[in-house]
Enzyme design. Structure first.
Site, mmCIF file in Angstrom:
data_model
loop_
_atom_site.group_PDB
_atom_site.id
_atom_site.type_symbol
_atom_site.label_atom_id
_atom_site.label_comp_id
_atom_site.label_asym_id
_atom_site.label_seq_id
_atom_site.Cartn_x
_atom_site.Cartn_y
_atom_site.Cartn_z
ATOM 1 N N ASP A 1 0.911 -1.164 0.000
ATOM 2 C CA ASP A 1 0.000 0.000 0.000
ATOM 3 C C ASP A 1 0.943 1.205 0.000
ATOM 4 O OD1 ASP A 1 0.808 -0.610 2.679
ATOM 5 O OD2 ASP A 1 -0.889 0.473 3.532
ATOM 6 N N HIS B 1 9.026 -0.606 9.320
ATOM 7 C CA HIS B 1 8.141 -1.782 9.329
ATOM 8 C C HIS B 1 8.335 -2.646 8.077
ATOM 9 C CE1 HIS B 1 5.996 0.261 12.557
ATOM 10 N NE2 HIS B 1 5.861 1.320 11.784
#
Ligand code: BDR
Ligand code: CA
Length: 330
Positions: A10, A244
């Site tokens: 994303d 992340h």
């Protein structure tokens, strides 16, 4: 031989860093990118992935669009928090040119299903957004869950979430999808906040990208600085931004970067605990453990690998205006 990988992004800021990590890793052969919603709308994420691939000299990597929202919902809108963390455009409001090419006609779900059929054990799928597209692939093909090898960024097992005390952002977008993934996939490594909030980047590192005087260096430095600034507001105790999504790629390159708990997972989907990842008590004693949860990470080694690879990739991009001015002594 390089491991084949597909990134399911994303494409916000840390997804971009993950994409460049993959491009910069000779151990990996990036056979495609699938775009999901989350930090941004699918169209924006796909646009960003195409643009970043072009900037870093990989216009050959195909990009496929996934579902635009969770299957339990009718639509998706970017949350205020996501827009704050990644910027409205997903890359920290830094303007980068559109790629010359477009997204592929084939859907992300078809591409994932076909790739697992074709490459089986030679392929790793690395989702770094909501699990919607991977869950759709599981539902589309009975062989997918059995044969796919997945290293996902998402969830938190032993620490609180980042969008609520219980839920991590990617899982919270579509808890049913991540639950389906955990219950059906035979091999899923979870790179959650437990480890990704230990791998932090600061302005000291981004400054080294800016010094390169290249288009890629400027872009990585400016967009990551935007991201670090949001961490100063939201999580000042950390002292940097969480890497992340790049950590999931780091583990695909070198699994020894993390220590794993082997178990079986589920996601709670009801009430106040909606979005919480837990070990599935009904499968606690199953001899087969389908999930491998990272709980420890070699921070120093990962940061070293991350910086070395991204700096090398950024150095190879075109000279920037800043770079040409400084080499002309202006
Ligand atoms: C995850 O959520 C998104 O904001 C990031 O890109 C990352 O994938 C962290 O919780
Ligand atoms: Ca992401």
């Amino acid at each position: 031989m390089a491991k084949k990988v597909i990134l399911d992004l994303d494409t916000g800021i840390d997804d971009t860093l993950a994409l460049v990590y993959a491009i910069a890793s000779p151990e990996l052969e990036l056979i495609g990118v699938t775009g999901t919603y989350g930090n941004v709308l699918v169209d924006t994420g796909v646009r960003n992935a195409l643009a970043v691939l072009e900037m870093f000299g990989r216009p050959d990597v195909p990009v496929f669009a996934g579902p635009t929202h969770a299957s339990t919902k009718d639509s998706f809108e970017v949350t205020e928090v996501s827009a704050f963390i990644h910027g409205q455009n997903g890359v920290g409001e830094i303007e980068i040119p559109d790629a010359a090419r477009r997204v592929e006609e084939k859907s992300a779900v078809d591409f994932l299903v076909e790739s697992v059929r074709e490459h089986g054990d030679e392929l790793l799928i690395i989702p770094t957004g909501p699990s919607t597209t991977v869950a759709a692939a599981i539902e589309a093909d009975p062989g997918f869950a059995e044969n796919a090898h997945i290293i996902m960024m998402g969830g938190a097992l032993v620490i609180p979430g980042n969008v609520s005390p219980v839920a991590e952002a990617n899982v919270s977008q579509d808890p049913e999808a991540t639950d389906l993934l955990f219950r059906h996939a035979k091999d899923v490594t979870m790179i959650g906040l437990d480890v990704t909030l230990q791998t932090l980047l600061t302005y000291a590192e981004t400054a080294t990208w800016r010094e390169l005087g290249t288009v890629g260096g400027d872009f990585l430095a400016d967009s990551t600085d935007y991201y670090i600034k949001t961490y100063e507001t939201n999580s000042p105790h950390l002292g940097g931004c969480g890497l992340h999504d790049p950590l999931a790629v780091g583990v695909a390159v070198d699994p020894s970067l993390v220590g794993l708990l082997h178990t079986n997972l589920k996601v709670l989907t009801e009430g106040e605990l909606r979005g919480r990842v837990m070990a599935d008590e009904t499968r606690l004693n199953d001899p087969e453990k389908t999930a491998h949860v990272a709980l420890t990470v070699d921070v120093e080694r990962f940061l070293g690998e991350f910086m070395e690879r991204l700096t090398r990739a950024a150095r190879q991009t075109a000279t920037s205006e800043l770079g040409s001015r400084s080499s002309a002594g202006v």
